[in-house]
Design a protein around this motif. Structure first.
Motif, short mmCIF file in Angstrom:
data_model
loop_
_atom_site.label_atom_id
_atom_site.label_comp_id
_atom_site.label_asym_id
_atom_site.label_seq_id
_atom_site.Cartn_x
_atom_site.Cartn_y
_atom_site.Cartn_z
N UNK A 1 0.86 -1.19 0.00
CA UNK A 1 0.00 0.00 0.00
C UNK A 1 0.89 1.25 0.00
N UNK A 2 0.47 2.24 -0.79
CA UNK A 2 1.26 3.47 -0.92
C UNK A 2 0.41 4.68 -0.56
N UNK A 3 1.01 5.57 0.22
CA UNK A 3 0.44 6.91 0.46
C UNK A 3 1.60 7.90 0.43
N UNK A 4 1.27 9.17 0.48
CA UNK A 4 2.35 10.15 0.64
C UNK A 4 2.93 10.06 2.03
N UNK A 5 4.05 10.78 2.23
CA UNK A 5 4.68 10.75 3.55
C UNK A 5 4.20 11.91 4.41
N UNK A 6 4.12 13.10 3.83
CA UNK A 6 3.66 14.27 4.58
C UNK A 6 3.04 15.26 3.62
N UNK A 7 1.90 15.83 4.02
CA UNK A 7 1.22 16.82 3.20
C UNK A 7 1.03 18.10 3.98
N UNK A 8 1.20 19.25 3.27
CA UNK A 8 0.99 20.56 3.87
C UNK A 8 -0.21 21.22 3.20
N UNK A 9 -0.97 21.94 3.98
CA UNK A 9 -2.16 22.61 3.44
C UNK A 9 -2.43 23.88 4.24
N UNK A 10 -3.23 24.77 3.65
CA UNK A 10 -3.62 26.03 4.29
C UNK A 10 -4.96 25.89 4.99
N UNK A 11 -5.14 26.71 5.99
CA UNK A 11 -6.42 26.74 6.69
C UNK A 11 -7.51 27.14 5.71
N UNK A 12 -8.61 26.39 5.72
CA UNK A 12 -9.74 26.69 4.85
C UNK A 12 -9.66 26.08 3.46
N UNK A 13 -8.54 25.42 3.14
CA UNK A 13 -8.38 24.82 1.81
C UNK A 13 -8.81 23.35 1.83
N UNK A 14 -8.78 22.73 0.64
CA UNK A 14 -9.08 21.31 0.49
C UNK A 14 -7.79 20.59 0.12
N UNK A 15 -7.73 19.30 0.46
CA UNK A 15 -6.53 18.53 0.12
C UNK A 15 -6.94 17.09 -0.18
N UNK A 16 -6.25 16.51 -1.14
CA UNK A 16 -6.48 15.11 -1.54
C UNK A 16 -5.41 14.25 -0.89
N UNK A 17 -5.83 13.21 -0.20
CA UNK A 17 -4.92 12.23 0.38
C UNK A 17 -5.00 10.98 -0.47
N UNK A 18 -3.90 10.64 -1.10
CA UNK A 18 -3.87 9.53 -2.04
C UNK A 18 -3.57 8.22 -1.34
N UNK A 19 -4.16 7.16 -1.88
CA UNK A 19 -3.90 5.80 -1.39
C UNK A 19 -4.06 4.84 -2.57
#
Length: 231
Positions: free
Chosen positions: A25-43
């Motif tokens: 199984x693969x995911x990213x290691x660390x993701x950064x995002x801004x307050x109020x934004x959307x983010x995609x977490x991949x798997x």
């Protein structure tokens, strides 16, 4: 007798279930995002088997400072299920494609309280043995500059400086070669003009003749005139 034993072996091998193979199984290691934004977490996952109709994806979340994880999403039987009591019950959307082994989720309207670790687990029967993969989410008011960006900027600056040095080097060589060529042309031009001037100065000397010869011719003419007068 041997035929009976062979048939029995084939029957037993057909009855014994096939051993499951490992799934990665693969995911990213660390993701950064801004307050109020959307983010995609991949798997996603790798499996030697064809993608099963019974493929499943599970996401869990452990907030920073918390000991236990909570389930936030599950996909099974071709349908997604979002936990209706967790912190992401109204802010989580399934955006993956199980047919392509993609179990990604989308988190919306992020806040500081969403900082934590998200873990994805996948099963592709009969491949069900594998280690879940985790990705850490960090929410900031301003996304910090990552070390990779700084390293890339430094490398880009060094390469740009090297290119500039090479360009200056070849430009200087061109200017020096051009200067040498101009000096050579001007030097040959002066020599040619000097030869032409000397030739021009020699022309009237040749037209006037040798002074001694002219003097002798004049005296001879006088002698002839005096002889004529005596006669």
């Amino acid at each position: 007798m041997l035929t009976i034993l062979a048939l029995a072996s084939v029957i037993l091998l057909g009855i014994v279930p096939q051993q499951s193979e490992a799934i990665v199984i693969y995911t990213g290691w660390e993701r950064h995002a801004l307050v109020g934004s959307d983010i995609r977490l991949s798997c996603s996952f790798f499996s030697w088997r064809w993608t099963s109709d019974d493929v499943t994806f599970s996401w869990s979340y452990r907030a920073d400072g918390a000991r236990d994880s909570i389930s936030v999403f599950h996909y099974a039987g071709g349908s997604p299920y979002v936990d209706n009591k967790g912190p992401f019950r109204d802010r989580l959307e399934f955006v993956g494609n199980p047919g392509r082994r993609d179990g990604s989720i989308l988190l919306k309207n992020l806040d500081y309280g969403d900082n934590g670790t998200f873990t994805c687990d996948a099963k592709n029967p009969p491949d069900i043995v594998g280690r879940a993969s985790s990705v850490r989410l960090l929410v900031f008011e301003k996304v910090p500059i990552q070390a990779g960006v700084i390293t890339g900027a430094i490398i880009g600056a060094v390469l740009g400086l090297l290119v500039l040095v090479v360009v200056i080097y070849y430009l200087m060589r061109f200017l020096v070669a051009r200067r040498v060529f101009n000096l050579s042309v001007s030097k040959h031009g002066k020599k040619g003009k000097g030869k032409e001037g000397s030739q021009q100065r020699q022309v009237p000397v040749l037209s006037i003749g040798d002074p001694s010869k002219l003097k002798a011719a004049a005296s001879e003419k006088k002698k002839q005139e005096s002889r004529k007068d005596k006669k």
